[in-house]
Motif scaffolding. Structure first.
Motif, PDB file in Angstrom:
ATOM      1  N   GLU A   1      -8.482   8.021  -4.709  1.00 17.51           N
ATOM      2  CA  GLU A   1      -7.726   6.773  -4.551  1.00 17.51           C
ATOM      3  C   GLU A   1      -6.722   6.887  -3.418  1.00 17.51           C
ATOM      4  O   GLU A   1      -6.504   5.944  -2.664  1.00 17.51           O
ATOM      5  CB  GLU A   1      -7.022   6.421  -5.857  1.00 17.51           C
ATOM      6  N   ARG A   2      -6.121   8.087  -3.275  1.00 19.62           N
ATOM      7  CA  ARG A   2      -5.148   8.288  -2.202  1.00 19.62           C
ATOM      8  C   ARG A   2      -5.816   8.177  -0.840  1.00 19.62           C
ATOM      9  O   ARG A   2      -5.279   7.564   0.088  1.00 19.62           O
ATOM     10  CB  ARG A   2      -4.486   9.654  -2.351  1.00 19.62           C
ATOM     11  N   ALA A   3      -7.007   8.706  -0.720  1.00 19.59           N
ATOM     12  CA  ALA A   3      -7.707   8.645   0.558  1.00 19.59           C
ATOM     13  C   ALA A   3      -8.059   7.204   0.919  1.00 19.59           C
ATOM     14  O   ALA A   3      -7.935   6.783   2.082  1.00 19.59           O
ATOM     15  CB  ALA A   3      -8.963   9.500   0.501  1.00 19.59           C
ATOM     16  N   ARG A   4      -8.511   6.436  -0.094  1.00 17.35           N
ATOM     17  CA  ARG A   4      -8.857   5.042   0.182  1.00 17.35           C
ATOM     18  C   ARG A   4      -7.641   4.228   0.592  1.00 17.35           C
ATOM     19  O   ARG A   4      -7.672   3.455   1.560  1.00 17.35           O
ATOM     20  CB  ARG A   4      -9.507   4.425  -1.052  1.00 17.35           C
ATOM     21  N   LEU A   5      -6.526   4.410  -0.138  1.00 14.07           N
ATOM     22  CA  LEU A   5      -5.310   3.684   0.204  1.00 14.07           C
ATOM     23  C   LEU A   5      -4.747   4.126   1.544  1.00 14.07           C
ATOM     24  O   LEU A   5      -4.174   3.328   2.294  1.00 14.07           O
ATOM     25  CB  LEU A   5      -4.269   3.873  -0.906  1.00 14.07           C
ATOM     26  N   GLN A   6      -4.892   5.419   1.855  1.00 13.80           N
ATOM     27  CA  GLN A   6      -4.396   5.907   3.135  1.00 13.80           C
ATOM     28  C   GLN A   6      -5.155   5.260   4.291  1.00 13.80           C
ATOM     29  O   GLN A   6      -4.573   4.885   5.316  1.00 13.80           O
ATOM     30  CB  GLN A   6      -4.541   7.433   3.207  1.00 13.80           C
ATOM     31  N   ALA A   7      -6.480   5.071   4.115  1.00 15.46           N
ATOM     32  CA  ALA A   7      -7.271   4.405   5.148  1.00 15.46           C
ATOM     33  C   ALA A   7      -6.849   2.941   5.295  1.00 15.46           C
ATOM     34  O   ALA A   7      -6.756   2.427   6.416  1.00 15.46           O
ATOM     35  CB  ALA A   7      -8.751   4.511   4.810  1.00 15.46           C
ATOM     36  N   ASP A   8      -6.601   2.283   4.155  1.00 14.95           N
ATOM     37  CA  ASP A   8      -6.124   0.891   4.222  1.00 14.95           C
ATOM     38  C   ASP A   8      -4.795   0.806   4.947  1.00 14.95           C
ATOM     39  O   ASP A   8      -4.552  -0.126   5.732  1.00 14.95           O
ATOM     40  CB  ASP A   8      -5.990   0.309   2.810  1.00 14.95           C
ATOM     41  N   LEU A   9      -3.908   1.749   4.672  1.00 16.71           N
ATOM     42  CA  LEU A   9      -2.595   1.731   5.308  1.00 16.71           C
ATOM     43  C   LEU A   9      -2.717   1.944   6.810  1.00 16.71           C
ATOM     44  O   LEU A   9      -2.059   1.253   7.606  1.00 16.71           O
ATOM     45  CB  LEU A   9      -1.709   2.807   4.686  1.00 16.71           C
TER      46      LEU A   9
ATOM     47  N   THR B   1       0.833  -1.203   0.000  1.00 17.66           N
ATOM     48  CA  THR B   1       0.000   0.000   0.000  1.00 17.66           C
ATOM     49  C   THR B   1       0.863   1.246   0.000  1.00 17.66           C
ATOM     50  O   THR B   1       0.566   2.230  -0.683  1.00 17.66           O
ATOM     51  CB  THR B   1      -0.933  -0.012   1.224  1.00 17.66           C
ATOM     52  N   THR B   2       1.954   1.230   0.782  1.00 18.22           N
ATOM     53  CA  THR B   2       2.867   2.374   0.795  1.00 18.22           C
ATOM     54  C   THR B   2       3.473   2.607  -0.584  1.00 18.22           C
ATOM     55  O   THR B   2       3.604   3.747  -1.044  1.00 18.22           O
ATOM     56  CB  THR B   2       3.975   2.140   1.832  1.00 18.22           C
ATOM     57  N   THR B   3       3.822   1.533  -1.280  1.00 14.25           N
ATOM     58  CA  THR B   3       4.378   1.662  -2.634  1.00 14.25           C
ATOM     59  C   THR B   3       3.356   2.263  -3.591  1.00 14.25           C
ATOM     60  O   THR B   3       3.673   3.145  -4.397  1.00 14.25           O
ATOM     61  CB  THR B   3       4.824   0.283  -3.140  1.00 14.25           C
TER      62      THR B   3
END
Length: 726
Positions: free
Chosen positions: A699-707, A685-687
């Motif tokens: 997309e950044r917000a969704r991935l940030q929540a996953d991270l 996810t960080t990558t």
């Protein structure tokens, strides 16, 4: 006590009996029917015999019994086993009441033959001389393995000892039936104990002695099998087509050639001119042919020593190339050889395929001679058999019952929803002829079966697809090829030397399904799809063979859950706590078991003093355990399951693993074994976040929540671990 018949030998009650008619075995019209007086009973043509049964087992040869009088006894005993409803057999108190299968009867005859011939070697001429001591002697004879000097070097299996004891017991049980000789009336070998007791056979209840295939063997085996089926399979079809076409035109048996000893100089010259015009290399001879020529004083320096002169003669229209022609044609052949060169005839200009390791492309094969081409096709067939067995769980008998046309048309239920079926027969535990059955399989198994049909020599519906085959031999050839230079140039990983059987592959599949989502099958195949296909096969035919495989899977799954709960309870005793939303509830459950938690006026806690008591308490909780990819799901209350709430099915009896959000579900726990999965997810996810552009805000917000969720889970697992260390 003497056992000689008072009035001498009498006529057998089975005299003139049609064995097949009495045993209920059907034969095609016009086939010779075995009669009791025959010394050889041939059951080869019996309708309904499984393909797994060898031809040798279908022929009962009584001539191998040294004493001619005892051949009649053997016939009478085997007839009683095949036809227990005969009027002479039914009154016997200890005779068989259910007809034995021909395969079982063949094994009984083989062991009875050994016993009777052993008696002959011991100097026994009448069964009346058999006593308890001779019975013990024969059991000892069959119990131990001896070397050339007569020294004991090992011990045979309990199954062999049981068969030896059974042959003696059968002679006692059928004593009144025999017409020419009998064992003593008071003979009670081993005190009347059952053969299994005499053989000291372990109890088979709850045991499975077949070990699964080791991980170090399974992974390269599956990788090589899938690569050969998916990548090399289409090219193997083209290769066998080339071989069949060449056989049709140039074979000694199938080609239209003329026999002549006269030098066909004109025809050979025309053939060589055609080679030069096409720029086609001359055919090289097979390696064994070259060795034979060199062994017959051939010169290694002779350029024609490696040329397939016989093939050139047949291509010119003649049956063979005579050695006396060589001096007259040498100059012309060598001239053509200098222009076009020479290569093996098959696999020329092979198509390019990707290497198994993904580091480039390469020709799928080097040029091959005929035997090498057939061998490569055989290796691909073995790969298809191994893949089909590994991911379907079919027994060897069911694989051998597959026929051309067994691949049922795929059933489409929507986009990406396809069900694949293979038609076969259930043999184990069924009447003669088996029971028609269908297996629901995944697509790789279906493609493997289709490839086997395309490689078949006679692809007509109803023809056995595989027939009877020795998988251990085929697998040895397959492993040697994978470990050889031909497979290494394709990038296949070598397979360690270890025995692999179809039974071991079936058990491995059952264990991998039970211990999902881990396991090496999941690394190469969609394990979830295999589990789904197995369950669908059970639902489609509840009494079929796939139901038995699923029952074995469920048994392993129950054992796995109990082991996992027991391991986590031990972790709790050592201070290693779980993490996740359901951690508190699980910890309280373990505390209650350990007697550290008291509620109300329940009195002092009970101390569990044995592992068995603890296992009895955790069994119910183990039944509620379901494995997720990165968590344990304790499915004790469906109304609290987050996955069921999201799916709108709150009353389901199983969780929906595909919709699991273990970071929020109150019945999910995380343990140290799950940390690598969450750490990998966080790193990926960080990558992805680093590769997003400034405009990808959603997309950044969704991935940030996953991270954040992944990091929170990692932190909770680390916190529980650090608390234990402190």
């Amino acid at each position: 006590m003497t056992t000689a018949l008072a009035s001498g030998p009498r006529q057998s009650v089975f005299a003139g009996l049609d064995i097949c008619r009495e045993a209920g075995l059907a034969l095609p019209d016009g086939t010779h029917r075995p009669v009791f007086e025959d010394d050889r009973w041939d059951f080869t043509a019996v309708i309904g015999l499984p393909n797994q049964m060898s031809k040798v087992s279908r022929r009962f040869d009584f001539t191998t019994i040294t004493n001619p009088r005892w051949r009649v006894i053997a016939k009478e005993q085997i007839t009683a086993m095949l036809a227990p409803r005969h009027e002479a057999v039914m009154p016997l108190p200890r005779a068989y009441r259910t007809p034995l299968h021909l395969l079982t009867a063949s094994g009984r005859l083989a062991e009875l033959t050994r016993f009777l011939n052993w008696l002959t070697v011991q100097g026994v001429t009448s069964l009346g001389e058999v006593d308890a001591g001779r019975c013990e002697g024969y059991l000892a004879h069959r119990r131990y393995l001896l070397d050339e000097d007569g020294q004991v070097v090992g011990e045979r299996s309990p199954g062999t000892r049981r068969a030896a004891a059974q042959s003696v017991v059968d002679l006692v049980n059928h004593r009144e039936l025999f017409s020419v000789d009998r064992v003593p009336e008071d003979l009670r070998p081993w005190g009347g104990a059952a053969p299994s007791v005499v053989a000291e056979m372990p109890c088979g209840v709850g045991q499975n002695k077949t070990p699964p295939v080791a991980d170090t063997v399974l992974q390269p085996l599956l990788a090589a099998a899938r690569y050969l089926v998916d990548t090399l399979g289409p090219h193997a079809i083209d290769l066998i087509t080339q071989v069949r076409e060449a056989d049709r035109k140039w074979s000694h048996r199938l080609g239209d050639h003329v026999f002549t000893s006269t030098l066909p100089e004109k025809e050979i010259a025309q053939l060589l001119a055609d080679y030069e015009r096409r720029g086609e290399p001359l055919p090289l001879a097979a390696e064994h042919t070259i060795r034979d020529r060199l062994a017959a004083d051939g010169s290694p320096e002779d350029p024609l020593i490696r040329i397939s002169l016989g093939l050139l003669a047949r291509q010119a229209g003649f049956t063979q190339f005579w050695r006396k022609w060589i001096p007259h044609l040498r100059e012309r052949i060598e001239a053509t050889l200098a222009i076009v060169g020479a290569e093996k005839p098959f696999g020329r200009n092979a198509s390019v395929v990707d290497r198994a390791v993904g580091d480039g492309a390469i020709a799928w094969t080097l040029p091959l001679d005929r035997l090498e081409a057939i061998a490569v096709v055989g290796i691909v067939r073995t790969a298809a058999i191994a893949l089909l067995a590994a991911v379907s769980g079919m027994r060897s008998s069911e694989l051998m019952e597959l026929e051309v046309g067994s691949c049922r048309p795929p059933e489409h239920y929507g986009p990406g929803l396809v069900r694949y079926r293979l038609a076969s027969k259930l043999i184990k535990g069924q009447q003669l002829g088996g029971l028609a059955d269908e297996w629901v399989v995944i697509e790789p198994a279906y493609r493997a079966a289709q490839l086997l049909e395309q490689l078949h020599d006679n692809p007509e519906n109803g023809v056995p697809l595989l027939g009877r085959f020795a998988f251990d031999v085929r697998y040895t050839w397959f492993r040697n090829w994978v470990n050889g230079p031909a497979a290494q140039r394709l990038g296949l990983a070598p397979i360690p030397e270890a025995p692999v059987s179809l039974r071991a592959l079936r058990r491995t599949l059952a264990i991998e399904l039970a211990y999902r989502p881990g396991g090496l099958l999941a690394a190469k195949l969609h394990l979830k799809h295999i589990a789904t296909a197995t369950t669908e096969g059970y639902a489609s035919r509840p009494g079929g063979a796939q139901a038995e495989l699923l029952a074995e899977v469920n048994k392993h799954e129950a054992e796995r859950n109990l082991d996992l709960v027991w391991a986590e309870f031990r972790n709790y005793l050592q201070g290693i706590m779980p993490a996740g939303p359901g951690a508190r509830e699980l910890t309280e459950f373990f505390a209650h078991i350990d007697g550290k938690l008291t509620t109300g006026e329940a009195g002092p806690p009970k101390t569990q003093r044995s592992d068995r008591e603890v296992l009895n308490l955790v069994t119910k909780r183990a039944q509620a355990l379901h494995l997720g990819a990165a968590n344990y799901c304790w499915f004790t209350d469906p109304s609290r399951a987050l996955c069921l709430k999201l799916a709108g099915t709150p009353h389901a009896d199983r969780p929906l693993a595909g919709m699991c959000d273990s970071a929020r579900c109150p019945q999910a726990t995380h343990h140290p074994c799950h940390r690598p999965v969450w750490a990998e997810h966080a790193a990926q996810t960080t990558t992805f976040l680093g590769s997003l552009g400034p405009t990808r805000k959603t997309e950044r917000a969704r991935l940030q929540a996953d991270l954040h969720r992944a990091l929170a889970v990692l932190d909770s697992i680390d916190t529980a671990t650090h608390q234990n260390e402190e």
